[in-house]
Scaffold this motif. Structure first.
Motif, PDB file in Angstrom:
ATOM      1  N   PHE A   1       0.935  -1.117  -0.058  1.00 12.06           N
ATOM      2  CA  PHE A   1      -0.223   0.028  -0.090  1.00 12.06           C
ATOM      3  C   PHE A   1       0.756   1.335  -0.025  1.00 12.06           C
ATOM      4  CE2 PHE A   1      -2.377   3.274   2.153  1.00 12.06           C
ATOM      5  CZ  PHE A   1      -3.390   3.204   1.431  1.00 12.06           C
ATOM      6  N   PRO A   2       0.462   2.205  -0.683  1.00  7.49           N
ATOM      7  CA  PRO A   2      -0.460   2.416  -1.626  1.00  7.49           C
ATOM      8  C   PRO A   2      -0.554   1.667  -2.933  1.00  7.49           C
ATOM      9  CG  PRO A   2       0.602   4.382  -1.731  1.00  7.49           C
ATOM     10  CD  PRO A   2       1.364   3.579  -0.731  1.00  7.49           C
ATOM     11  N   LEU A   3      -1.849   1.379  -3.492  1.00  8.45           N
ATOM     12  CA  LEU A   3      -1.592   0.418  -4.803  1.00  8.45           C
ATOM     13  C   LEU A   3      -1.269   1.119  -5.836  1.00  8.45           C
ATOM     14  CD1 LEU A   3      -5.122  -1.514  -4.472  1.00  8.45           C
ATOM     15  CD2 LEU A   3      -2.813  -2.334  -3.619  1.00  8.45           C
ATOM     16  N   SER A   4      -0.618   0.505  -6.732  1.00 14.32           N
ATOM     17  CA  SER A   4      -0.335   1.128  -7.997  1.00 14.32           C
ATOM     18  C   SER A   4      -0.787   0.127  -9.241  1.00 14.32           C
ATOM     19  CB  SER A   4       1.347   1.082  -8.075  1.00 14.32           C
ATOM     20  OG  SER A   4       1.898  -0.133  -8.374  1.00 14.32           O
ATOM     21  N   THR A   5      -0.647   0.751 -10.235  1.00 20.08           N
ATOM     22  CA  THR A   5      -1.112   0.021 -11.522  1.00 20.08           C
ATOM     23  C   THR A   5      -0.404  -1.300 -11.721  1.00 20.08           C
ATOM     24  OG1 THR A   5      -2.064   1.971 -12.437  1.00 20.08           O
ATOM     25  CG2 THR A   5      -1.745  -0.030 -14.260  1.00 20.08           C
TER      26      THR A   5
ATOM     27  N   LEU B   1      -4.849   9.961   3.286  1.00 21.04           N
ATOM     28  CA  LEU B   1      -6.140  10.348   2.602  1.00 21.04           C
ATOM     29  C   LEU B   1      -5.587  10.266   1.099  1.00 21.04           C
ATOM     30  CD1 LEU B   1      -8.479  13.331   3.666  1.00 21.04           C
ATOM     31  CD2 LEU B   1      -8.849  10.825   3.499  1.00 21.04           C
ATOM     32  N   ARG B   2      -4.609  10.809   0.867  1.00 28.37           N
ATOM     33  CA  ARG B   2      -4.183  10.979  -0.449  1.00 28.37           C
ATOM     34  C   ARG B   2      -3.991   9.467  -1.132  1.00 28.37           C
ATOM     35  NH1 ARG B   2       0.009  14.268  -3.716  1.00 28.37           N
ATOM     36  NH2 ARG B   2      -0.094  15.671  -1.819  1.00 28.37           N
ATOM     37  N   GLN B   3      -3.291   8.721  -0.253  1.00 31.85           N
ATOM     38  CA  GLN B   3      -2.855   7.238  -0.476  1.00 31.85           C
ATOM     39  C   GLN B   3      -4.466   6.543  -0.643  1.00 31.85           C
ATOM     40  OE1 GLN B   3      -0.579   6.285   2.698  1.00 31.85           O
ATOM     41  NE2 GLN B   3       1.449   7.165   1.842  1.00 31.85           N
ATOM     42  N   LEU B   4      -5.179   6.814   0.220  1.00 33.61           N
ATOM     43  CA  LEU B   4      -6.427   5.851  -0.021  1.00 33.61           C
ATOM     44  C   LEU B   4      -7.210   6.409  -1.360  1.00 33.61           C
ATOM     45  CD1 LEU B   4      -7.891   6.410   3.645  1.00 33.61           C
ATOM     46  CD2 LEU B   4      -7.238   4.105   2.559  1.00 33.61           C
TER      47      LEU B   4
ATOM     48  N   ASP C   1      -8.744   4.726  -6.907  1.00 31.71           N
ATOM     49  CA  ASP C   1      -8.825   5.324  -8.266  1.00 31.71           C
ATOM     50  C   ASP C   1      -7.961   4.396  -9.221  1.00 31.71           C
ATOM     51  OD1 ASP C   1     -10.044   7.394  -7.722  1.00 31.71           O
ATOM     52  OD2 ASP C   1      -8.481   8.987  -7.565  1.00 31.71           O
ATOM     53  N   THR C   2      -6.807   3.606  -8.736  1.00 29.35           N
ATOM     54  CA  THR C   2      -6.126   2.427  -9.263  1.00 29.35           C
ATOM     55  C   THR C   2      -7.014   1.271  -9.632  1.00 29.35           C
ATOM     56  OG1 THR C   2      -3.916   3.372  -8.254  1.00 29.35           O
ATOM     57  CG2 THR C   2      -4.257   0.918  -9.354  1.00 29.35           C
TER      58      THR C   2
END
Length: 308
Positions: free
Chosen positions: A80-84, A118-121, A126-127
């Protein structure tokens, strides 16, 4: 490749849709955070097989549903955070568009990255949407581990104060309300409690079977469908929950309000360096021609030295 992965790939050769009762993807910022999750939310002797959070992890276990039937649960772990790239890597083993999948995002109060939660969530969701993941209402749980560290930050740092903790809590609750997620705070210092039953009820959508907790600083338990804007505003009636998804709120209010190092401080976060062999986003590359040329020169030099 470990036998566990060979068996899993063999099982998925003809299909990606799991035959098991439920599939859960756990996204954790560090391997230590993942181990804490295992201890508090999974049955004994159920642990992921990865030694680095930058590698895909897998495990399975049996849990009892509301009818007391044993159901096999497949669990995968990602960073985490997730990436494509990480989500696409996961797609080799399962269909991320399946409605059977539950997602669990782990946040860790023991780390110092609260400013960017918040940004990471938001970026992680979105990913998933960009990869056409089927995000049903209640399919995502946000679990804040080591929440006992809140008191440590309040007592032992000059940066953190109660208003920061309350503002962060309101922001997370608002995010989960708008994104239709569940929210858990897990106190690792409480040796008498276990999150296993709560985790099982979340997986089987038994939200009404969970005793909610809105007041506790470090033991929040807010399943999907139980929170409201009115309840969130009881901490501060000037707070507007509808704003938390706005980019300006995240960058101009939340990230300026919450203490912590800036994202440009590389030593403060447990990041894998670019081109690390364990970094899926920046795979290690080799100049093959250059290496072959070097080997040829070495072998030629060695051959010359052996001549009489």
């Amino acid at each position: 490749m470990p036998n566990t992965w060979l068996e899993l790939l063999s099982q998925n050769a003809q299909r990606k849709e799991s035959k098991h009762g439920c599939v859960v993807v756990i996204a954790a910022p560090t391997i230590e955070t993942l181990r804490v999750f295992e201890k508090w939310f999974l049955p004994q002797n159920c642990s992921f097989n990865n030694k680095s959070i930058d590698l895909l992890g897998y495990t399975s276990c049996n849990l009892q549903d509301e009818d007391a039937d044993n159901v096999t649960i497949e669990l995968y772990s990602l960073k985490f955070p997730l990436s494509t790239n990480k989500v696409q890597y996961l797609e080799a083993f399962l269909d991320v568009q399946s409605a059977k999948i539950k997602w669990c995002f782990l946040l860790d109060w023991g780390l110092s990255d609260q400013r960017y939660w918040l940004r990471q969530l938001s970026e992680s969701i979105d990913t998933l949407k960009n990869e056409q993941a089927s995000l049903m209402a209640g399919s995502i749980t946000v679990a804040c581990l080591n929440s006992d560290q809140i008191y440590f930050k309040l007592r032992n740092t000059t940066e953190w104060h109660s208003n920061h903790v309350e503002f962060l809590q309101q922001s997370l609750r608002s995010f989960c309300l708008l994104k239709k997620c569940s929210l858990i705070y897990s106190d690792s210092s409480d040796s008498e409690s276990s999150g296993l039953q709560v985790f099982a009820k979340l997986l089987f959508d038994n939200y009404r079977g969970i005793q909610t907790e809105f007041v506790s600083t470090c033991k929040l338990l807010i399943p999907y469908g139980s929170d409201t804007e009115g309840l969130i505003k009881t901490l501060d009636d000037t707070f507007d929950p509808s704003e938390v998804l706005d980019g300006d709120f995240i960058t101009q209010r939340y990230e300026k309000m919450i203490p912590g190092p800036k994202m440009s401080d590389p030593q403060e976060f447990e990041e894998v360096g670019e081109n690390s062999p364990f970094d899926l986003d920046h795979p290690y590359t080799v100049d093959v021609q250059k290496k072959l040329s070097e080997l040829y020169k070495l072998s030629k030099k060695g051959f010359a030295n052996t001549k009489v």
